[in-house]
Design a protein around this motif. Structure first.
Motif: not given
Length: 626
Positions: A54-59, A72-77, A87-98
């Motif tokens: 699902n995350e990849a669809r927003r990249e 440029t990123w191709t893959g699964r984290l 990360l500072v500040p922390p990223r949302s859990s909905n953030s994309t892998d990219l």
């Protein structure tokens, strides 16, 4: 899997617009969801999307940082939660892998690469500073190939754009050809001397005048705490194996797992079922895919496949692979033959699987590759005994040597001698195994290919990691070569995932005492104990799976006349890769039913078929092909 392509002209000239349209045509078969293009004067970056999460669809690669890095990123984290906490500040859990990768790379640069766990590749172009960095995961599951010249550097997830758009001829890599005949070429090689692949667990950094290859991750035994006792080891295996399967279940669509009836594939299916019961949001459903041949007397997997299907209350898709095999690959005129593994017409079973995947909208395939090699599938105590030997535990060494002699029925002197023979210096032995495995390899190629790691004999060292770890890392390199050699499927595109080759799981297994992994008369002891009650007992207690298929030799004998006629004159011989007379002797043995070298014969025929393709011949310099 998603793909990428990029080109950077060192002289500052704009990228040729004609090439831009041709790249779209070459990448489109791998990118059914979207193709994004970034053109900035002297460089262009393409990303072809094949969405499996699902995350990849927003990249929308590339990500452009504040400092001007185009990443440029191709893959699964797989360790998203761990990385967002850094990360500072922390990223949302909905953030994309990219987004997660780009944020970490902006802070730590190439030092962040070792923290990315999963199947991935990335490119990071800093045009103002004049640098390009390419990197792939620790296994090389998501390849990146590159072509570097005085005028430009180009990189790609697939070979086609690099070869077709190079505008120059190539030279056949003798190292690749020799290793292809032997088994699997080194992971950084391609058939083209001028094109290389980024090695696993490594990065390649380019400037306008230099290329530097750097290893960003190494297995370090001291980083992992060794478990104590059976219960702790069993709990540790369940934890890491369940985590490995969970990461690879993350999918926006249904997932299919190959089910052969063996312990590896059955364990993946059963653990995945448990996960989906407690967390159905991981994937909509799990199907199974089984290749069966009821005609094989010594390789009938149907009872074991049906046992797992009954256990989970669901019947999977079965493919009959009992038909005659074709050892002379027929080339597909619509598929570019980038390597000997590419560009062949699919067999009937392959066409059936492709149709099934399209009709069921399956994009992700779970594979049990690596399970046998990493969990003690070979009932041999040499690794454990070598560990005891270097630790100076002589009494335990002798006691365990006797224990291993009983189930293997080997004399004690042979058992001890076999362990001791693994330690002498390499210089006392032949430099490689190439001639013994492929007797028809030419002397010229054998002389020039002696340093290739694809056939280097493992010699254990007294100092450094334990011998069992040395052996594990040697096997891991074999698996990397096998993965690098596999063709990226395109009709339809699909993504293969390997739970047994999860980085965290391998670190756990490699740091677990060998006597826990496998015991005398009890191969895969830890895995059997840990998965008791999770996997059907009939699977855990079955005898070792047969790997020899009579269908191969019967099919080969049926094609004897056609193969003999086809191999009267061979391009491989004219190139000096093989000795034709020696190859004909090997063919005669196979016609008589000898199958010990059938794999190498099949590889030789595949290489010959590839070299005869006119599209391939046109790529190489005239002085390298007749």
């Amino acid at each position: 899997m998603s793909v990428q392509f990029g080109r950077w002209n060192f002289d500052g000239q704009s990228v040729d617009p004609d090439n831009i349209s041709r790249i779209r045509t070459l990448l489109s078969p791998y990118a059914p969801d979207a193709i994004t293009v970034c053109v900035e004067g002297a460089f262009c970056i393409w990303h072809g999307a094949f969405h499996t999460t699902n995350e990849a669809r927003r990249e929308r690669p590339p990500s452009i940082s504040r400092t001007g890095t185009y990443l440029t990123w191709t893959g699964r984290l797989d360790n998203r939660e761990d990385l967002t906490a850094r990360l500072v500040p922390p990223r949302s859990s909905n953030s994309t892998d990219l987004e997660i990768v780009s944020s970490l790379y902006e802070v730590d640069g190439s030092e962040a690469l070792g923290h990315f766990v999963g199947d991935w590749s990335l490119s990071a172009l800093q045009h103002d500073e004049g640098t390009l960095l390419l990197a792939v995961d620790f296994l090389g599951i998501r390849p990146l190939y590159y072509f570097w010249s005085e005028r430009y550097v180009a990189w790609s997830s697939v070979l086609e754009p690099l070869v077709v758009l190079a505008g120059s001829t190539f030279h056949l890599s003798e190292d690749y050809a020799a290793a292809w005949l032997y088994g699997f070429p080194a992971a950084d090689l391609t058939p083209y001397e001028e094109i290389r692949s980024v090695p696993p667990a490594s990065s390649v950094e380019f400037t306008r005048t230099t290329v530097k290859v750097r290893r960003y991750w190494e297995f370090r035994p001291q980083q992992i705490r060794r478990c104590r006792g059976d219960a702790e080891c069993e709990a540790g295996f369940r934890h890491f194996f369940t985590k490995a399967v969970r990461c690879r279940l993350r999918s926006s669509g249904p997932v299919v797992s190959e089910l052969s009836g063996g312990m590896d594939s059955s364990s993946i299916v059963c653990v995945a079922d448990q996960l989906l019961k407690t967390d159905p949001g991981l994937a909509p459903r799990l199907d199974t895919l089984s290749y069966l041949n009821d005609a094989e007397r010594d390789w009938n997997e149907r009872p074991f496949v049906e046992a797992v299907e009954h256990f989970r209350g669901m019947t999977g898709y079965h493919v009959d692979v009992g038909g005659q095999l074709d050892f002379i690959p027929e080339r597909d005129p619509h598929c570019f033959p980038g390597t000997p593994a590419l560009g062949t017409l699919p067999s009937l079973p392959q066409r059936q699987v492709s149709k099934y995947l399209v009709e069921t909208n399956l994009r992700v395939i779970l594979s049990g590759l690596g399970g046998d090699e990493t969990t003690g599938g070979v009932p041999d105590g040499s690794a454990e005994l070598a560990d005891l030997l270097v630790q100076g535990r002589w009494a335990t060494f002798l006691r365990q040597a006797v224990a291993w002699c009983l189930p293997t029925r080997r004399p004690l002197i042979y058992m001890i001698g076999g362990v001791l023979s693994e330690f002498p210096p390499q210089s006392l032995f032949r430099p490689n195994l190439l001639r013994s495995r492929v007797p028809w390899i030419s002397k010229k190629v054998e002389r020039t290919a002696t340093k290739n790691p694809a056939w280097a004999r493992l010699r254990l060292k007294l100092h450094g990691p334990r011998p069992s770890i040395q052996e594990n890392l040697y096997t891991l390199d074999d698996l990397r070569r096998q993965i690098a050699c596999a063709a990226i499927p395109v009709s339809p595109p699909r993504e293969r995932r390997y739970p047994f080759l999860d980085r965290d799981l391998l670190e756990f297994l490699y740091n677990t005492p060998r006597e826990q992994i496998v015991r005398p008369g009890r191969r895969r002891s830890l895995m059997r104990r840990a998965l008791s009650g999770i996997v059907p007992e009939v699977i855990l207690e079955r005898r070792r799976k047969a790997y020899v298929s009579r269908n191969h030799i019967v099919s080969f004998q049926a094609l004897a006349g056609e193969i003999s006629e086809w191999t009267k004159n061979m391009v491989c011989s004219e190139l000096g890769v093989i000795d034709l007379k020696a190859f004909h002797r090997a063919l005669a043995g196979a016609y008589r039913g000898e199958d010990s070298r059938l794999w190498q014969i099949s590889n030789t025929l595949a290489l010959e078929s590839w070299l005869r393709d006119e599209r391939v011949r046109s790529l190489f310099a005239s002085r390298t092909l007749p």
